[in-house]
Design a protein around this motif. Sequence first.
Motif, PDB file in Angstrom:
ATOM      1  N   SER A   1       0.774  -1.040   0.000  1.00 28.05           N
ATOM      2  CA  SER A   1      -0.113   0.040  -0.133  1.00 28.05           C
ATOM      3  C   SER A   1       0.885   1.062  -0.113  1.00 28.05           C
ATOM      4  O   SER A   1       2.112   1.283   0.287  1.00 28.05           O
ATOM      5  N   SER A   2       0.351   2.401  -0.144  1.00 29.11           N
ATOM      6  CA  SER A   2       1.211   3.497  -0.339  1.00 29.11           C
ATOM      7  C   SER A   2       1.603   3.895   0.986  1.00 29.11           C
ATOM      8  O   SER A   2       2.638   4.394   1.312  1.00 29.11           O
ATOM      9  N   GLU A   3       1.018   3.564   2.085  1.00 28.85           N
ATOM     10  CA  GLU A   3       1.624   3.908   3.375  1.00 28.85           C
ATOM     11  C   GLU A   3       2.768   2.671   3.623  1.00 28.85           C
ATOM     12  O   GLU A   3       3.889   3.213   4.175  1.00 28.85           O
ATOM     13  N   ALA A   4       2.627   1.502   3.134  1.00 29.06           N
ATOM     14  CA  ALA A   4       3.588   0.561   3.516  1.00 29.06           C
ATOM     15  C   ALA A   4       5.047   1.249   2.662  1.00 29.06           C
ATOM     16  O   ALA A   4       6.122   0.806   3.076  1.00 29.06           O
ATOM     17  N   GLN A   5       4.843   1.559   1.522  1.00 26.21           N
ATOM     18  CA  GLN A   5       5.710   2.070   0.662  1.00 26.21           C
ATOM     19  C   GLN A   5       6.484   3.210   1.455  1.00 26.21           C
ATOM     20  O   GLN A   5       7.752   3.051   1.249  1.00 26.21           O
ATOM     21  N   VAL A   6       5.937   3.987   1.931  1.00 29.23           N
ATOM     22  CA  VAL A   6       6.636   5.021   2.612  1.00 29.23           C
ATOM     23  C   VAL A   6       7.460   4.292   3.700  1.00 29.23           C
ATOM     24  O   VAL A   6       8.672   4.881   4.166  1.00 29.23           O
TER      25      VAL A   6
END
Length: 289
Positions: A251-256
């Motif tokens: 997810s975008s959060e996990a990518q961060v």
Amino acid sequence: MAVKRADDPRGNLETSRGFDVWGFLLFSHGWTWLWWSVPIAFGWHAFRFPGIVFLVVGGLGVTLGGVVMSWQVGGRAGLADLGRRLVDVRRIPIRWAVLSLILWPALALVAAGAAMADGTTQPMSAAPLVDLLADPVALLGTLAVIFLLGPLHEEIGWRGYWLDRLQLRWSALTASLVLGVAWAAWHAPLFLMVGYFGSWDFTPDLAQYALATVTAAVLYTWLYNNTERSVLAAIVFHFLANATGQLLELSSEAQVYQTVATIALVVVVVLWWGPLHLRRGNERPLPPT
């Protein structure tokens, strides 16, 4: 004017004007951007004819740069050295072989765990991998495409040739950052190419992609310098990075969180090994310029 060096296994020719460094860019970026500009200009799909022809041929710029400049700088000995480093598994100690196989999946799992702890309900999906496991032929085909579209041909240039030349001039850390910026820039036209990332159901943010690439370049140097300049180790490392990114969707959060974890690891590596070498202290230092 040229200076011959008998103590440098990476080639015996350095040019006072730095052609051994910037000459590589003529092939890697000049060749690639010229070919890739055509499907971008005409709006051709990256994986349909005729766009795919320009995509594949253009991507060979890094390979050509590595091979041609290895010959220009080191002659037959330079090409032979490149060939040995592509196939010699004896250069890779077991612990570094294990690291090259597990680091990227481990970072993805750490990022997913951090995102979940922060409240993200589905930080990672293994659906692409699960679907492919049900069809072995499709799985092998996908892995082959991942391998051929990046790790094999790119590493012949980036680590097979250019990293050595950069490390002859600068510290391992500086060389890694220079290579990382050039590496990210080389990929930039793909963000303008119709269907390239869409075909993988994966569209990264350009700024985040550039940061991740520059950061990862330090880890590649760390691996490379501790495996006796093994291009094979870099290819495996690159393959696992690409395969993890495409088969385990974050997810975008996990990518961060993954970016943060990678940067934290780079800081630890630089502090532990030192910015000059990122290598074991008992190895012969790089020849001075």
